[in-house]
Design an enzyme around this catalytic site. Structure first.
Site, PDB file in Angstrom:
ATOM      1  N   GLU A 236       0.840  -1.139   0.021  1.00 45.38           N
ATOM      2  CA  GLU A 236      -0.183  -0.070  -0.012  1.00 45.38           C
ATOM      3  C   GLU A 236       0.872   1.183   0.002  1.00 45.38           C
ATOM      4  O   GLU A 236       0.643   2.290   0.681  1.00 45.38           O
ATOM      5  CB  GLU A 236      -0.743  -0.040   0.975  1.00 45.38           C
TER       6      GLU A 236
HETATM    7  C1  NGO Z   1      -3.889  -4.649   4.569  1.00 39.70           C
HETATM    8  C2  NGO Z   1      -2.925  -3.737   5.246  1.00 39.70           C
HETATM    9  C3  NGO Z   1      -3.058  -3.329   6.524  1.00 39.70           C
HETATM   10  C4  NGO Z   1      -4.267  -3.479   7.199  1.00 39.70           C
HETATM   11  C5  NGO Z   1      -4.955  -4.646   6.817  1.00 39.70           C
HETATM   12  C6  NGO Z   1      -6.348  -4.962   7.479  1.00 39.70           C
HETATM   13  C7  NGO Z   1      -1.776  -5.322   4.444  1.00 39.70           C
HETATM   14  C8  NGO Z   1      -0.784  -6.239   3.891  1.00 39.70           C
HETATM   15  N1  NGO Z   1      -1.651  -4.085   4.476  1.00 39.70           N
HETATM   16  O1  NGO Z   1      -2.965  -5.839   4.665  1.00 39.70           O
HETATM   17  O2  NGO Z   1      -2.250  -2.258   6.516  1.00 39.70           O
HETATM   18  O3  NGO Z   1      -3.965  -3.305   8.487  1.00 39.70           O
HETATM   19  O4  NGO Z   1      -5.167  -4.869   5.574  1.00 39.70           O
HETATM   20  O5  NGO Z   1      -7.026  -6.027   7.359  1.00 39.70           O
END
Ligand code: NGO
Length: 563
Positions: free
Chosen positions: A367
């Site tokens: 992200e």
């Molecule tokens: C995503 C995000 C995290 C969140 C999570 C919540 C990943 C790898 N990045 O997973 O920052 O906490 O979802 O479900």
């Protein structure tokens, strides 16, 4: 990414699962009503007023294969073995291995003494009868983590090549005893183990659980409790998500404000916290004593607000943002164009690598929506080189495959059913170039996903995940349609993100009973995979989890025993 559009979770903290709580207190109340009845039938040396009869479903020896994860080979037969007041734990190992074997013997004794009330002395050398722990077997088929358990009238023998195998064998032995063996006060036996032989080795070398200690800080004792629970199901990796926008959780001497300031809050604005180096080392060695390898993660270049708030120079504009206590993602980025960024990464990775005996170091990479693609690729190149320079194997979330994974890198796949074909194909292409995968599909094994619409805690961006959905998939073929070969899969990992999770009870209600299913996917041969038989074995874990004080979710899909 499909997740881009997901809504921020609603945070409801400090709610306990009252149903589960009521369930837990019932056996204790029941037990105290029966104190008088129990007094005459206590085990040798037991204080009668603390003994209660075993529940009816615990009295018979459980079937030899009634273990989670399912053992690879089970051959029932012969007489059962009963642990008694005169049972010894005999450790039989070469001199080189004897300390480890003795330690595992003491660990087993520590598990069994409170509930049995027996002395269970741990002694060294050959000898017949009792519980025998044999380390250093020349049987190559047992591998690094396998073991053999042979049970008969005279005793029970665990044999392994390596300490990890002996330790996993102890977990099986423990599950073959009545659930009440997990209580910490004296219980009534009999402590019977069915006769026969189990020969057991894992399907995957990597069987992980991740704990996000950034969104809500978890204390050393909370993490140790989770480690003990993971060990029961033969999980062998503990991935600690040590940094995120909301908090930096590990002391770094060369950048002291990261922990002191960047660790001073959490989601919702609580006081946060961080591990000193001594505390982190203590966690690592505690995990090692339970045969878990700690994999530390510093999430880069996004998810870095806590670091950016701590040091203005890490920001492209030289201005430190405020600390962040919300739950949005994708808004922060290290400054890929500044050299100080790489000094920072070098220092952090060097210090963390020096603290971590395990081979992996996780650098996040997910992200990074506030980092341009070019910057992302350039940054990940340099960050990976730094990890290698300090002798560690790179792990990253699967977005790493959108950059250039270094040789030997591991990508952690967290896509879900809606993840686009392009992204899956990119992951598959990386595996063809040698990158191996740890699978954490978000709609299967994200332990923060709600079970159903009534689940109070957690999120639902990847959909509801009931216990059957978490268990009923095949890691070997999960990405086969995109072109991922079976041997590219290193294993599975169940992440627990803590935007909505504060207490250990809350953590347990999300992890259990899904985590044992993920552990079984990682350990048991594909041939044993079957929801219907699994759900009965899982049901038998209910009283055990209760005895251990685990606040598990009583899924209506599982035939939990009454009482
Ligand atoms: C995503 C995000 C995290 C969140 C999570 C919540 C990943 C790898 N990045 O997973 O920052 O906490 O979802 O479900």
């Amino acid at each position: 990414m499909g997740v881009l559009g997901r809504s921020a979770p609603q945070v409801r903290t400090r709610r306990r699962d009252t149903l589960v709580r009521q369930h837990r207190s019932f056996p204790r109340l029941f037990g105290s009503l029966l104190l008088v009845v129990a007094a005459g039938v206590s085990s040798v040396g037991a204080a009668p007023e603390r003994v209660r009869p075993a529940p009816a479903h615990d009295v018979k020896a459980r079937p030899l294969g009634q273990v989670v994860p399912a053992p690879a080979r089970v051959r029932p037969g012969g007489s059962p073995y009963a642990i008694t007041a005169s049972t010894r734990i005999r450790v039989d190992a070469s001199r080189a291995d004897s300390r480890e074997a003795r330690r595992i013997g003491s660990y087993l004794a520590g598990l069994l003494r409170p509930s049995t009330g027996y002395a269970l002395p741990v002694t060294e050398g050959h000898g017949d009868g009792g519980i025998r722990l044999r380390l250093g077997s020349s049987d190559r088929s047992l591998g690094e983590e396998g073991y053999r358990l042979e049970s008969g009238r005279g005793g029970v023998t665990l044999t392994a090549r390596e300490p990890a195998g002996l330790f996993h064998g102890v977990q099986t032995l423990r599950q073959l005893l009545p659930a009440s063996v997990e209580e910490r006060s004296r219980q009534r036996g009999p402590w019977t183990i069915a006769g026969g032989t189990i020969t057991d080795t894992p399907r995957y070398a990597y069987r992980g659980a991740m704990l996000d200690v950034s969104r809500h800080f978890m204390t050393v004792s909370q993490v140790k409790l989770y480690i003990d629970q993971l060990a029961l199901y033969k999980i062998n990796k503990l991935h600690l998500h040590l940094s995120d926008d909301q908090g930096w959780r590990i002391a770094v001497d060369s950048w002291p404000r990261l922990a002191a300031y960047g660790g001073s809050t959490q989601v919702g604005g609580g006081p946060g916290g961080y591990y000193t180096k001594a505390q982190y080392r203590d966690l690592v060695s505690y995990a090692a004593s339970r045969q878990l390898e700690v994999i530390p993660e510093i999430d880069l270049p996004g998810h870095t607000n806590a670091a950016l708030a701590s040091y203005a120079e890490l920001n492209c504009d030289g201005v430190a943002p405020p600390l962040y206590t919300g739950t949005s993602v994708g808004f922060s980025s290290l400054c890929a164009g500044k050299e100080v960024t790489y000094d920072f990464v070098d220092d952090v990775v060097r210090e963390l690598a020096a603290l971590t005996p395990g081979k992996y170091l996780h650098i996040g990479g997910d992200e990074a929506h506030s980092t341009s693609h070019e910057d992302y690729v350039a940054f990940m190149d340099r960050a990976q080189a730094i990890v290698r320079k300090y002798g560690k194997t790179v792990v990253g979330w699967h977005q790493l495959t959108g950059a250039t994974p270094v040789k030997g890198a591991v990508a952690q796949y967290w896509g879900y059913d809606e993840t686009g074909a392009d992204e899956r194909l990119r992951v598959a292409a990386a595996t063809k170039a040698g990158t191996r995968l740890v699978l954490s599909p978000a709609d299967r094994v994200y332990l923060d996903m709600k079970y159903d619409r009534n689940t109070v805690l957690g999120q639902a961006w990847a959909g509801y995940t009931e216990v059957d959905r978490a268990y009923d998939w095949n890691p070997a073929t999960y990405l086969a349609d995109a072109g991922v070969a079976e041997d590219a899969v290193l294993g599975v990992e169940a992440p627990l993100w803590t935007e909505t999770i504060v207490t250990s009870d809350q953590l347990e209600s999300m992890a259990f009973p899904r985590l044992p299913g993920v552990a079984e996917l990682g350990w048991s041969p594909a041939a044993t995979h079957d929801w219907n038989t699994y759900k009965s074995r899982l049901a038998a874990q209910g009283p055990r989890m209760t005895a251990l004080g685990i606040d598990y979710y009583r899924s209506p899909l599982v035939p939990w025993p009454a009482g």
